[in-house]
Design an enzyme around this catalytic site. Sequence first.
Site, PDB file in Angstrom:
ATOM      1  N   ASP A 108       0.822  -1.203   0.000  1.00  0.00           N
ATOM      2  CA  ASP A 108       0.000   0.000   0.000  1.00  0.00           C
ATOM      3  C   ASP A 108       0.859   1.256   0.000  1.00  0.00           C
ATOM      4  O   ASP A 108       0.586   2.218  -0.733  1.00  0.00           O
ATOM      5  CB  ASP A 108      -0.917   0.010   1.220  1.00  0.00           C
ATOM      6  CG  ASP A 108      -2.024  -1.016   1.123  1.00  0.00           C
ATOM      7  OD1 ASP A 108      -2.944  -0.822   0.330  1.00  0.00           O
ATOM      8  OD2 ASP A 108      -1.954  -2.017   1.848  1.00  0.00           O
ATOM      9  N   SER A 109       1.887   1.257   0.837  1.00  0.00           N
ATOM     10  CA  SER A 109       2.715   2.450   0.967  1.00  0.00           C
ATOM     11  C   SER A 109       3.496   2.736  -0.310  1.00  0.00           C
ATOM     12  O   SER A 109       3.657   3.896  -0.708  1.00  0.00           O
ATOM     13  CB  SER A 109       3.670   2.301   2.153  1.00  0.00           C
ATOM     14  OG  SER A 109       2.940   2.181   3.361  1.00  0.00           O
TER      15      SER A 109
END
Length: 396
Positions: free
Chosen positions: A167-168
């Site tokens: 996600d990051s």
Amino acid sequence: MTALSGIRVIEIGTLIAAPFAARIMAEFGAEVIKIETLGQGDPLRKWRKLHEGTSLWWYLQSRNKKSLALNLKSPEGIAIVKQLAKSADVLIENLRPGALEKLGIGWDVLHALNPKLTLVRISGYGQSGPYRDRPGFGAIGEAMGGIRYTTGTPGIPPARVGVSLGDSLASMHAVIGALMSLLRVKTGQGEGQVVDVSLAESVFNVMESLVPEYDMLGHVRERSGGSLPGIAPSNTYPTADGAYVVIAGNSDPIFKRLMAAIGRSDLGEDPAFAHNDGRAIQCDLLDEAISQWSSRHPIDFVLDTLEKAEVPAGRIYSVADIVADPHYLARGMILDADLPGGASVKMPGIVPKMSDTPGNVNWQGPSLGQHTRAVLGELGLSEETIQRLKDGGVVQ
């Protein structure tokens, strides 16, 4: 002035990828209006450790954002999004592909409303391709992107990094794409565009030489524990007091200094180890020599010796080490924040550091709908209209 002063961002996202991207932009001065569902808001409000019913992660992930609680299933709610889009520079979303279109606010509609608007779309597999409609979380992106296969110890199932890395990484690619599109618009080079970010592709993009090594040599990079395959010496080594130290002695001059520091100048001066390709062939021999030395000394001695020899080395930090570290503190990477009710809590600082337009924290993650009236008032809606929308279940 901040780097993104005057930039308006609309966030229609939950949990991690889109919200983290919007958070980065908010920290550097963009006005971020986060649209949340009525009643419960972003599920992240209840994730991991809570303080008085609200996630500590929420206060970090949503700092500097405005919360607009809106019913996107109502025509009036969609009308409000359209009105916001007319004055926005960026809209960031991480819904399933096609979800915006079902709501009546797909790219064609948004672009017609505001040709300068950039639409950042984050999804598991992207907006096209045979997998576009599959549900995708960061963990799946890490698996499909290749990093899970190469993470962990040989002979046991692949491990995961202890944070939502997929996600990051997607968030950071989203910010890069948004800024490139903004630059194009602001310099008069063209109109807004769609930035299509895939979780899997964001992970895949950091996998170094994985593909050419496989294509040319048939090499499949496997799990290697704490070492860095093909780059030597670079590994995690034990110390006499039960700690571990990461040592990166993989450039040619650093390798020589490392070998001198551990009393193995014979290896440092050996022509077979003069360059990385030779060292990589016998990395086990080098790792054993370093381990024999490090395991005889406490970690502080190891670090002090290697610092004097100008060899990159570091202890493996826990969060307790991080918040107490003088370098983190000197760099402003540990901030004190006030939460509702008066509690104080430490939060991470802002990255990157900018000399003229640094980022800042103006407030922590807001309560659900905290800015609804203010945002709608800026759109020109009267108090009577706002109250009517509230009573009708359109806003909160």
